[in-house]
Design a protein around this motif. Structure first.
Motif, PDB file in Angstrom:
ATOM      1  N   ALA A 407       0.822  -1.216   0.087  1.00 48.91           N
ATOM      2  CA  ALA A 407      -0.125   0.056   0.042  1.00 48.91           C
ATOM      3  C   ALA A 407       0.899   1.106  -0.151  1.00 48.91           C
ATOM      4  O   ALA A 407       1.889   1.288   0.667  1.00 48.91           O
ATOM      5  N   ARG A 408       0.535   2.246  -0.906  1.00 51.43           N
ATOM      6  CA  ARG A 408       1.166   3.723  -0.837  1.00 51.43           C
ATOM      7  C   ARG A 408       0.341   4.603  -0.575  1.00 51.43           C
ATOM      8  O   ARG A 408      -1.002   4.584  -0.433  1.00 51.43           O
ATOM      9  N   ASP A 409       0.705   5.890  -0.135  1.00 53.28           N
ATOM     10  CA  ASP A 409       0.124   6.710   0.092  1.00 53.28           C
ATOM     11  C   ASP A 409      -0.924   7.353  -1.070  1.00 53.28           C
ATOM     12  O   ASP A 409      -0.005   7.445  -2.267  1.00 53.28           O
ATOM     13  N   TRP A 410      -1.901   7.940  -0.798  1.00 51.75           N
ATOM     14  CA  TRP A 410      -2.881   8.227  -1.959  1.00 51.75           C
ATOM     15  C   TRP A 410      -2.183   9.487  -2.680  1.00 51.75           C
ATOM     16  O   TRP A 410      -1.921  10.528  -1.821  1.00 51.75           O
ATOM     17  N   TRP A 411      -1.835   9.559  -3.963  1.00 50.85           N
ATOM     18  CA  TRP A 411      -1.448  10.706  -4.641  1.00 50.85           C
ATOM     19  C   TRP A 411       0.119  10.959  -4.496  1.00 50.85           C
ATOM     20  O   TRP A 411       0.366  11.908  -5.292  1.00 50.85           O
ATOM     21  N   ARG A 464      -5.871  16.083   3.574  1.00 51.90           N
ATOM     22  CA  ARG A 464      -6.105  17.443   3.342  1.00 51.90           C
ATOM     23  C   ARG A 464      -6.913  17.497   2.101  1.00 51.90           C
ATOM     24  O   ARG A 464      -7.761  18.326   1.922  1.00 51.90           O
ATOM     25  N   LYS A 465      -6.502  16.896   0.939  1.00 54.47           N
ATOM     26  CA  LYS A 465      -6.945  16.946  -0.299  1.00 54.47           C
ATOM     27  C   LYS A 465      -8.377  16.253  -0.327  1.00 54.47           C
ATOM     28  O   LYS A 465      -9.336  16.586  -1.112  1.00 54.47           O
ATOM     29  N   ILE A 466      -8.589  15.123   0.468  1.00 52.04           N
ATOM     30  CA  ILE A 466      -9.902  14.693   0.850  1.00 52.04           C
ATOM     31  C   ILE A 466     -11.003  15.768   1.455  1.00 52.04           C
ATOM     32  O   ILE A 466     -11.963  15.689   0.786  1.00 52.04           O
ATOM     33  N   SER A 467     -10.552  16.241   2.496  1.00 56.21           N
ATOM     34  CA  SER A 467     -11.429  17.160   3.204  1.00 56.21           C
ATOM     35  C   SER A 467     -12.595  16.615   3.720  1.00 56.21           C
ATOM     36  O   SER A 467     -12.407  15.421   4.308  1.00 56.21           O
ATOM     37  N   ASP A 468     -13.929  17.055   3.485  1.00 55.05           N
ATOM     38  CA  ASP A 468     -15.002  16.310   4.076  1.00 55.05           C
ATOM     39  C   ASP A 468     -15.801  15.743   2.654  1.00 55.05           C
ATOM     40  O   ASP A 468     -17.083  15.563   2.826  1.00 55.05           O
ATOM     41  N   ARG A 469     -15.047  15.549   1.785  1.00 56.51           N
ATOM     42  CA  ARG A 469     -15.758  15.105   0.502  1.00 56.51           C
ATOM     43  C   ARG A 469     -15.872  13.700   0.442  1.00 56.51           C
ATOM     44  O   ARG A 469     -15.031  12.780   1.104  1.00 56.51           O
ATOM     45  N   SER A 470     -16.973  13.230  -0.445  1.00 59.43           N
ATOM     46  CA  SER A 470     -17.284  11.728  -0.198  1.00 59.43           C
ATOM     47  C   SER A 470     -16.391  10.943  -1.363  1.00 59.43           C
ATOM     48  O   SER A 470     -15.838  11.674  -2.257  1.00 59.43           O
ATOM     49  N   ASP A 477     -11.537  12.576  -8.863  1.00 51.90           N
ATOM     50  CA  ASP A 477     -11.399  13.856  -8.803  1.00 51.90           C
ATOM     51  C   ASP A 477     -10.600  14.588 -10.097  1.00 51.90           C
ATOM     52  O   ASP A 477      -9.349  13.954 -10.153  1.00 51.90           O
ATOM     53  N   PRO A 478     -10.956  15.144 -11.096  1.00 47.33           N
ATOM     54  CA  PRO A 478     -10.271  15.449 -12.335  1.00 47.33           C
ATOM     55  C   PRO A 478      -8.872  16.424 -12.116  1.00 47.33           C
ATOM     56  O   PRO A 478      -8.143  16.352 -12.754  1.00 47.33           O
ATOM     57  N   GLY A 479      -8.857  17.115 -10.908  1.00 46.71           N
ATOM     58  CA  GLY A 479      -7.655  17.727 -10.605  1.00 46.71           C
ATOM     59  C   GLY A 479      -6.484  16.998  -9.793  1.00 46.71           C
ATOM     60  O   GLY A 479      -5.528  17.423  -9.689  1.00 46.71           O
ATOM     61  N   LEU A 480      -6.913  15.805  -9.648  1.00 48.38           N
ATOM     62  CA  LEU A 480      -6.041  14.952  -8.953  1.00 48.38           C
ATOM     63  C   LEU A 480      -5.672  13.706  -9.728  1.00 48.38           C
ATOM     64  O   LEU A 480      -6.593  13.192 -10.588  1.00 48.38           O
ATOM     65  N   PRO A 481      -4.566  12.894 -10.047  1.00 48.75           N
ATOM     66  CA  PRO A 481      -4.476  11.704 -10.420  1.00 48.75           C
ATOM     67  C   PRO A 481      -5.306  10.674  -9.965  1.00 48.75           C
ATOM     68  O   PRO A 481      -5.767  10.630  -8.996  1.00 48.75           O
ATOM     69  N   PRO A 482      -6.034  10.068 -10.962  1.00 48.44           N
ATOM     70  CA  PRO A 482      -7.239   9.014 -10.364  1.00 48.44           C
ATOM     71  C   PRO A 482      -6.452   8.077  -9.437  1.00 48.44           C
ATOM     72  O   PRO A 482      -5.342   7.462  -9.731  1.00 48.44           O
ATOM     73  N   LEU A 483      -7.579   7.443  -8.564  1.00 53.17           N
ATOM     74  CA  LEU A 483      -6.934   6.474  -7.497  1.00 53.17           C
ATOM     75  C   LEU A 483      -7.274   5.122  -8.433  1.00 53.17           C
ATOM     76  O   LEU A 483      -8.571   4.805  -8.727  1.00 53.17           O
ATOM     77  N   THR A 484      -6.450   4.316  -8.902  1.00 53.74           N
ATOM     78  CA  THR A 484      -6.822   3.249  -9.709  1.00 53.74           C
ATOM     79  C   THR A 484      -7.208   2.118  -8.678  1.00 53.74           C
ATOM     80  O   THR A 484      -7.159   2.265  -7.577  1.00 53.74           O
ATOM     81  N   GLU A 485      -7.797   0.909  -9.424  1.00 59.28           N
ATOM     82  CA  GLU A 485      -8.193  -0.021  -8.753  1.00 59.28           C
ATOM     83  C   GLU A 485      -7.191  -0.905  -8.034  1.00 59.28           C
ATOM     84  O   GLU A 485      -7.487  -1.233  -6.799  1.00 59.28           O
TER      85      GLU A 485
END
Length: 666
Positions: A407-411, A464-470, A477-485
């Motif tokens: 597992a790696r840190d997201w983004w 912090r990039k997640i904040s309170d978003r679902s 998020d188009p502003g971030l690299p997509p989290l792949t399967e």
């Protein structure tokens, strides 16, 4: 020095209180003992343990006095009274017990020889008998023996009679007395302050003090060893831990109130040999955890006490290479000891079983036998993970399986690590943010929101990039690299798009629990010794159980805690005062038992070494004092308005109780 010395038995002293021949000077504080402390005193007298001496003052003056908390007025003394300076709590407690005071209903279990305050459960059990019935003047034993034997035929009447006789004999137990004479009141006041200014030592403090007095230079050795491991990210191997490890090695068991006596008697050779075992054991064990299990930081470990038997095993084994099967067996036991909360309660007793096992001919087999899994296959199920939170040992296991899955840190593509620093420091964060769940119409509970299956190991920067978003938003998020399967799979996060919405949160929890449980079982099987028999899986006794606390507080009131408990087909709820819980934890830090009123019933709060146990509904909530303090701080941080506190009718629990680790309380 004007001091008289004498001895008087308890019955005589209690009678002198009633007659007014013993009085309290005004300088005395009020009576503060809880029923559990009274029960401990009676137990000590029953077992013949030391209970201290009494200090009195005799004077021709007539000092101002205060009433003794015995529930009735004292008679007018016909002789010159004695003024009690030290021993008020003990003598008042004894008077209350021997006169059937409503707040001193101490009961005795004829079968187990245990003592506690009367409760709904003990009142229904014929094995428990009120101490007053046995120890009061004029009590007849034969009717009591007959009554108990008739209710519990399996109990030998001779044994019942012997134990009741031993209990009745506390009336005749003598107390050593010192009586100060010819002292003026101002000097007596100074003496009183000095006598009563001490603070009880915890067993670890007492053990360290005893070792320091017994072995010159030991504190320096402990400090150097603690610094050595702190530099290697094992900062929890501090002086108290090392003291416990040394005493455990020398005594062959955990710390107890009487450990210091045995330490005083230990020879120089025993202490030197014990310290060599601790150092050698740690230098073999910690690299095994770091390299083979990938436990790179001691703060990941839920129970550091589980290290002690392994320190003895590796510190005393012959100087030969450690084969892979034995190494795996050691790690397997370590993981299971954490998962099964081996040392969440009765620590001294459990170490008294496991340290000798670690010294046996087949230590790993014996240790696994003590856990009850020597002939069984341990499988983690999704049900085992229900209600588990950050304090659970399954949280520790969830980090290990994520680490092993790469597992790696997201983004940020940084491998998760317990030793990373600054912005890359890996923490745990909610996959479905708390804000989107708390306000949701499905009414998700606090336990559900903080469920282990909703926690992922990512950095604060990523959070912090997640904040309170679902997740339905930040996963794509188009502003971030997509989290792949593949990236999500390494964290055992299901990729199904419908599960990213708060409406389907419970389905998300179920799906992720299934993924985590499968990975955890595979990790355990990797270290499971091949010689273990393949038999039926061992179920986790706490599977599906939960204990949730919610504090309701205001600026003018310390507030109340609402408890919700679930387990083994039962649900229970009750309330208790938050200030009273804080007081109980502080008393435990001083080595004192106390009481807590829960759901309208006064219950004993017991402390053993640094472990505190509180009966809450169907559970015995158990954990270290530090763990209880963290629970208090968390509840204060999450406090709800007192005006929203629900009204819950008192419903005392009168069934059996199951041990429940405080680290798993939500």
């Amino acid at each position: 020095m004007p001091v008289e010395k004498a001895e008087k038995d308890i019955q005589t002293l209690v009678g002198q209180i009633t007659s007014g021949d013993i009085k309290l000077p005004e300088i005395q504080r009020g009576y503060v003992w809880k029923p559990t402390q009274v029960a401990k005193l009676i137990e000590s007298l029953y077992r013949g343990y030391p209970t201290g001496s009494l200090l009195f003052w005799r004077t021709d003056e007539i000092p101002t006095t205060r009433g003794i908390a015995i529930g009735t007025a004292q008679a007018r003394s016909a002789v010159q009274p004695l003024y009690l300076l030290d021993g008020q709590q003990r003598l008042t407690s004894l008077h209350r017990v021997l006169n059937d005071h409503i707040e001193a209903q101490i009961v005795f279990n004829v079968e187990t020889e245990a003592f506690q305050n009367q409760s709904a459960a003990t009142a229904k059990d014929p094995r428990w008998i009120k101490v007053y019935e046995v120890a009061r003047p004029g009590a007849k034993q034969f009717p009591l023996v007959t009554r108990i034997h008739a209710a519990v035929p399996s109990l030998d009447p001779d044994l019942i009679g012997e134990r009741l006789g031993q209990l009745a004999a506390i009336r005749s137990r003598p107390f050593h007395m010192e009586v100060l004479t010819e002292y003026p009141y101002d000097e007596i006041a100074q003496i009183f302050v000095r006598v009563n200014s001490g603070r009880p030592l915890k067993t670890s403090d007492l053990a360290l003090a005893t070792l320091s007095a017994r072995w010159n230079g030991i504190l320096g050795k402990l400090e150097d060893e603690a610094a050595y491991w702190a530099q290697r990210h094992y900062q929890d191997l501090d002086i108290p831990f090392l003291t416990r490890a040394l005493t455990g090695t020398v005594l062959g068991r955990g710390l107890s109130t009487w450990s210091h006596g045995r330490l005083v008697a230990a020879s120089d050779e025993e202490l030197e040999r014990g310290w060599a075992t601790v150092q050698r054991g740690l230098r073999h064990l910690i690299p095994l955890l770091q390299q083979n299990l990938r436990v790179t930081n001691s703060n990941l470990i839920s129970s550091h006490i589980a290290l002690l038997p392994l320190i003895v095993l590796l510190g005393e084994r012959p100087d030969v290479p450690l084969d892979q099967e034995t190494a795996n067996g050691i790690l397997y036991w370590f993981l299971l000891a954490n998962l099964r909360n081996r040392y969440s309660g009765s620590t001294d007793t459990r170490l008294g079983q496991d340290i000798p096992a670690a010294r046996g001919d087949e230590p790993v087999r014996q240790l696994l036998g003590n856990l009850g899994v020597r002939g069984a296959h341990l499988e983690v199920t999704p049900q085992d993970l229900v209600g588990r939170t950050v304090g659970s040992p399954y949280f520790f296991l969830s980090f290990l399986v994520a680490k092993n899955a790469g597992a790696r840190d997201w983004w940020y593509s940084t491998e998760i690590s317990a030793t990373a620093e600054a912005g890359q420091k890996i923490e745990y964060h909610h996959i479905h943010p708390q804000a989107t769940l708390k306000s949701h119409g499905n009414g998700y509970s606090k336990t559900e929101i903080n469920d282990l299956a909703n926690l992922a190991f990512i950095s604060a920067k990523a959070n912090r990039k997640i904040s309170d978003r679902s997740p339905s938003l930040y996963f794509v998020d188009p502003g971030l690299p997509p989290l792949t399967e593949q990236e999500l799979a390494a964290h055992f996060v299901p990729y199904d798009e419908p599960l990213r919405h708060a409406d389907a949160y419970r389905d998300f929890l179920n799906a992720r629990r299934a993924l985590l449980a499968e990975a955890m079982t595979k990790l355990l099987d990797r270290y499971r010794p091949a010689w273990l028999d393949e038999t039926a899986a061992v179920a986790d006794p706490l599977a599906g159980s939960s204990l949730e606390l919610v504090l309701y507080q205001s600026s003018w009131d310390t507030g109340r805690v609402v408890v919700k408990a679930k387990g083994h087909g039962v649900e229970w709820e009750g309330t208790f005062g938050f200030a009273e819980l804080e007081s109980a934890v502080e008393a435990a830090d001083g080595g004192l038992d106390s009481d807590l009123e829960i759901a309208g019933e006064v219950l004993p709060v017991r402390v053993e070494s640094d472990t505190l146990t509180i009966p809450i509904g169907p559970f015995l909530a158990t954990g270290t004092i530090d763990a209880w303090r963290k629970t208090l701080e968390r509840e204060k941080a999450d406090a709800q308005p007192l005006s929203q506190c629900p009204v819950i009718p008192p419903r005392p629990w009168d069934g059996e109780r199951t041990p429940f680790p405080v680290t798993s309380i939500e």
